[in-house]
Scaffold this motif. Structure first.
Motif, PDB file in Angstrom:
ATOM      1  N   THR A 166      -3.191  -6.215  13.083  1.00  0.00           N
ATOM      2  CA  THR A 166      -2.937  -7.411  13.881  1.00  0.00           C
ATOM      3  C   THR A 166      -1.508  -7.378  14.404  1.00  0.00           C
ATOM      4  N   GLU A 167      -1.118  -8.414  15.138  1.00  0.00           N
ATOM      5  CA  GLU A 167       0.234  -8.510  15.667  1.00  0.00           C
ATOM      6  C   GLU A 167       1.183  -9.217  14.697  1.00  0.00           C
ATOM      7  N   LEU A 168       0.704  -9.576  13.521  1.00  0.00           N
ATOM      8  CA  LEU A 168       1.543 -10.266  12.543  1.00  0.00           C
ATOM      9  C   LEU A 168       2.679  -9.373  12.064  1.00  0.00           C
ATOM     10  N   THR A 169       3.858  -9.952  11.873  1.00  0.00           N
ATOM     11  CA  THR A 169       4.964  -9.218  11.278  1.00  0.00           C
ATOM     12  C   THR A 169       4.699  -9.072   9.783  1.00  0.00           C
ATOM     13  N   TYR A 170       5.484  -8.216   9.128  1.00  0.00           N
ATOM     14  CA  TYR A 170       5.319  -8.063   7.682  1.00  0.00           C
ATOM     15  C   TYR A 170       5.590  -9.388   6.966  1.00  0.00           C
ATOM     16  N   LYS A 171       6.567 -10.151   7.452  1.00  0.00           N
ATOM     17  CA  LYS A 171       6.851 -11.448   6.831  1.00  0.00           C
ATOM     18  C   LYS A 171       5.661 -12.393   6.982  1.00  0.00           C
ATOM     19  N   GLU A 172       5.036 -12.382   8.167  1.00  0.00           N
ATOM     20  CA  GLU A 172       3.877 -13.250   8.402  1.00  0.00           C
ATOM     21  C   GLU A 172       2.686 -12.823   7.549  1.00  0.00           C
ATOM     22  N   ILE A 173       2.534 -11.517   7.342  1.00  0.00           N
ATOM     23  CA  ILE A 173       1.473 -11.020   6.464  1.00  0.00           C
ATOM     24  C   ILE A 173       1.736 -11.498   5.031  1.00  0.00           C
ATOM     25  N   ALA A 174       3.006 -11.437   4.625  1.00  0.00           N
ATOM     26  CA  ALA A 174       3.375 -11.914   3.284  1.00  0.00           C
ATOM     27  C   ALA A 174       2.999 -13.382   3.120  1.00  0.00           C
ATOM     28  N   ASP A 175       3.257 -14.182   4.158  1.00  0.00           N
ATOM     29  CA  ASP A 175       2.896 -15.601   4.092  1.00  0.00           C
ATOM     30  C   ASP A 175       1.389 -15.782   3.974  1.00  0.00           C
ATOM     31  N   GLU A 176       0.626 -15.008   4.741  1.00  0.00           N
ATOM     32  CA  GLU A 176      -0.836 -15.106   4.701  1.00  0.00           C
ATOM     33  C   GLU A 176      -1.376 -14.735   3.318  1.00  0.00           C
ATOM     34  N   MET A 177      -0.736 -13.748   2.678  1.00  0.00           N
ATOM     35  CA  MET A 177      -1.215 -13.285   1.379  1.00  0.00           C
ATOM     36  C   MET A 177      -0.539 -14.006   0.218  1.00  0.00           C
ATOM     37  N   VAL A 179       2.534 -13.835  -0.905  1.00  0.00           N
ATOM     38  CA  VAL A 179       3.378 -12.958  -1.718  1.00  0.00           C
ATOM     39  C   VAL A 179       4.729 -12.813  -1.026  1.00  0.00           C
ATOM     40  N   SER A 180       5.664 -12.158  -1.683  1.00  0.00           N
ATOM     41  CA  SER A 180       6.986 -11.950  -1.100  1.00  0.00           C
ATOM     42  C   SER A 180       6.970 -10.775  -0.136  1.00  0.00           C
ATOM     43  N   VAL A 181       7.978 -10.712   0.732  1.00  0.00           N
ATOM     44  CA  VAL A 181       8.115  -9.581   1.653  1.00  0.00           C
ATOM     45  C   VAL A 181       8.327  -8.287   0.867  1.00  0.00           C
ATOM     46  N   ARG A 182       9.033  -8.368  -0.245  1.00  0.00           N
ATOM     47  CA  ARG A 182       9.240  -7.185  -1.091  1.00  0.00           C
ATOM     48  C   ARG A 182       7.906  -6.635  -1.605  1.00  0.00           C
ATOM     49  N   THR A 183       6.992  -7.532  -1.971  1.00  0.00           N
ATOM     50  CA  THR A 183       5.666  -7.098  -2.436  1.00  0.00           C
ATOM     51  C   THR A 183       4.910  -6.405  -1.311  1.00  0.00           C
ATOM     52  N   ILE A 184       5.019  -6.966  -0.096  1.00  0.00           N
ATOM     53  CA  ILE A 184       4.375  -6.349   1.069  1.00  0.00           C
ATOM     54  C   ILE A 184       4.943  -4.953   1.305  1.00  0.00           C
ATOM     55  N   ASP A 185       6.266  -4.817   1.169  1.00  0.00           N
ATOM     56  CA  ASP A 185       6.895  -3.496   1.307  1.00  0.00           C
ATOM     57  C   ASP A 185       6.333  -2.514   0.282  1.00  0.00           C
ATOM     58  N   ASN A 186       6.081  -3.008  -0.920  1.00  0.00           N
ATOM     59  CA  ASN A 186       5.514  -2.144  -1.964  1.00  0.00           C
ATOM     60  C   ASN A 186       4.093  -1.708  -1.606  1.00  0.00           C
ATOM     61  N   TYR A 187       3.281  -2.644  -1.089  1.00  0.00           N
ATOM     62  CA  TYR A 187       1.928  -2.295  -0.648  1.00  0.00           C
ATOM     63  C   TYR A 187       1.992  -1.221   0.431  1.00  0.00           C
ATOM     64  N   ARG A 188       2.878  -1.446   1.408  1.00  0.00           N
ATOM     65  CA  ARG A 188       3.006  -0.507   2.524  1.00  0.00           C
ATOM     66  C   ARG A 188       3.394   0.889   2.038  1.00  0.00           C
ATOM     67  N   ASP A 189       4.433   0.956   1.196  1.00  0.00           N
ATOM     68  CA  ASP A 189       4.913   2.255   0.725  1.00  0.00           C
ATOM     69  C   ASP A 189       3.870   2.963  -0.130  1.00  0.00           C
ATOM     70  N   SER A 190       3.132   2.185  -0.917  1.00  0.00           N
ATOM     71  CA  SER A 190       2.068   2.765  -1.731  1.00  0.00           C
ATOM     72  C   SER A 190       0.971   3.356  -0.853  1.00  0.00           C
ATOM     73  N   LEU A 191       0.624   2.625   0.207  1.00  0.00           N
ATOM     74  CA  LEU A 191      -0.424   3.115   1.122  1.00  0.00           C
ATOM     75  C   LEU A 191       0.057   4.325   1.916  1.00  0.00           C
ATOM     76  N   PHE A 192       1.339   4.343   2.277  1.00  0.00           N
ATOM     77  CA  PHE A 192       1.879   5.530   2.954  1.00  0.00           C
ATOM     78  C   PHE A 192       1.625   6.773   2.104  1.00  0.00           C
ATOM     79  N   GLU A 193       1.890   6.639   0.805  1.00  0.00           N
ATOM     80  CA  GLU A 193       1.732   7.777  -0.102  1.00  0.00           C
ATOM     81  C   GLU A 193       0.265   8.119  -0.327  1.00  0.00           C
ATOM     82  N   LYS A 194      -0.572   7.103  -0.578  1.00  0.00           N
ATOM     83  CA  LYS A 194      -1.987   7.356  -0.873  1.00  0.00           C
ATOM     84  C   LYS A 194      -2.740   7.920   0.332  1.00  0.00           C
ATOM     85  N   LEU A 195      -2.419   7.404   1.528  1.00  0.00           N
ATOM     86  CA  LEU A 195      -3.170   7.796   2.729  1.00  0.00           C
ATOM     87  C   LEU A 195      -2.488   8.902   3.515  1.00  0.00           C
ATOM     88  N   GLN A 196      -1.296   9.292   3.047  1.00  0.00           N
ATOM     89  CA  GLN A 196      -0.547  10.358   3.707  1.00  0.00           C
ATOM     90  C   GLN A 196      -0.268  10.063   5.188  1.00  0.00           C
TER      91      GLN A 196
END
Length: 213
Positions: A166-177, A179-196
């Motif tokens: 979607t066009e949501l920023t990471y902060k907006e995604i954090a609000d939707e879920m 959780v904190s922006v730091r948690t969103i960063d953790n999800y993102r970095d984890s997915l970068f590694e898992k999905l290469q």
């Protein structure tokens, strides 16, 4: 008959350079120019429409993204190629969703410019290398490998992937879920590694391909 091309960019010098280049391509003809999206829309509303549009992103009055949104709604048949120096992931994602046919950096070589023009004019897509690499990587994965990867993702990561295209920023995604922006960063970095993958575009392509978005 030459293919009709429109050129929309607020820099006269750049437009002159593109015009000079296209004059060497007998298959194409520039039928109109404009310095912003608003001027372009007025011209095609009252006159001849191009088959291919070369569109700058950063312009006064009405920029490239706003122009692409208008075209997506009212003139989806015009094949749009973005000419820009920007590689911003969010912008590229937005433009992909709006149906642009091509994306080319302004410092590209004339040969690449011609290749992009030919590809888009033929009804195909011409995207920058980092987008096509992610796309091909996902398309070439065996189904079993894709299924295996999906089982390795936890529920919150799968939920995060629903928002990534979607066009949501990471902060907006954090609000939707919630959780904190730091948690969103953790999800993102984890997915970068898992999905290469290495960018939001890569995550979005994976989500769309696997019906997660």
């Amino acid at each position: 008959m030459p293919i009709k091309v429109a050129l929309v960019d607020d820099h006269n010098l750049f437009r002159s350079g593109i015009k000079s280049l296209i004059k060497h391509f007998k298959e194409y003809e520039i039928i109109l120019e404009a310095s912003n999206g608003d001027e372009f829309i007025k011209k095609i509303t009252s006159g001849e429409k191009p088959e291919v549009l070369l569109l700058d992103l950063s312009m006064p009055v009405m920029d490239g993204v706003s122009t692409a949104k208008w075209l997506h709604t009212f003139e989806p048949g015009i094949k749009t190629v973005i000419l820009s120096m920007a590689e911003d992931e969010k912008t590229v994602l937005t433009l992909l969703k709006l149906g642009i046919k091509g994306y080319l950096l302004k410092d590209s070589e004339p040969e690449e410019f011609k290749a992009a023009l030919d590809t888009v004019a033929a009804g195909k897509y011409y995207y920058p290398q980092f987008v096509t690499e992610h796309m091909m990587k996902q398309l070439q994965k065996p189904e079993a490998e894709v299924a295996s990867t999906k089982t390795e993702l936890n529920q919150r990561e799968l939920e995060f992937l629903k928002y990534i295209a979607t066009e949501l920023t990471y902060k907006e995604i954090a609000d939707e879920m919630s959780v904190s922006v730091r948690t969103i960063d953790n999800y993102r970095d984890s997915l970068f590694e898992k999905l290469q993958v290495k960018s939001r575009v890569g995550l979005a392509l994976y989500a769309v391909k696997n019906n997660l978005a």
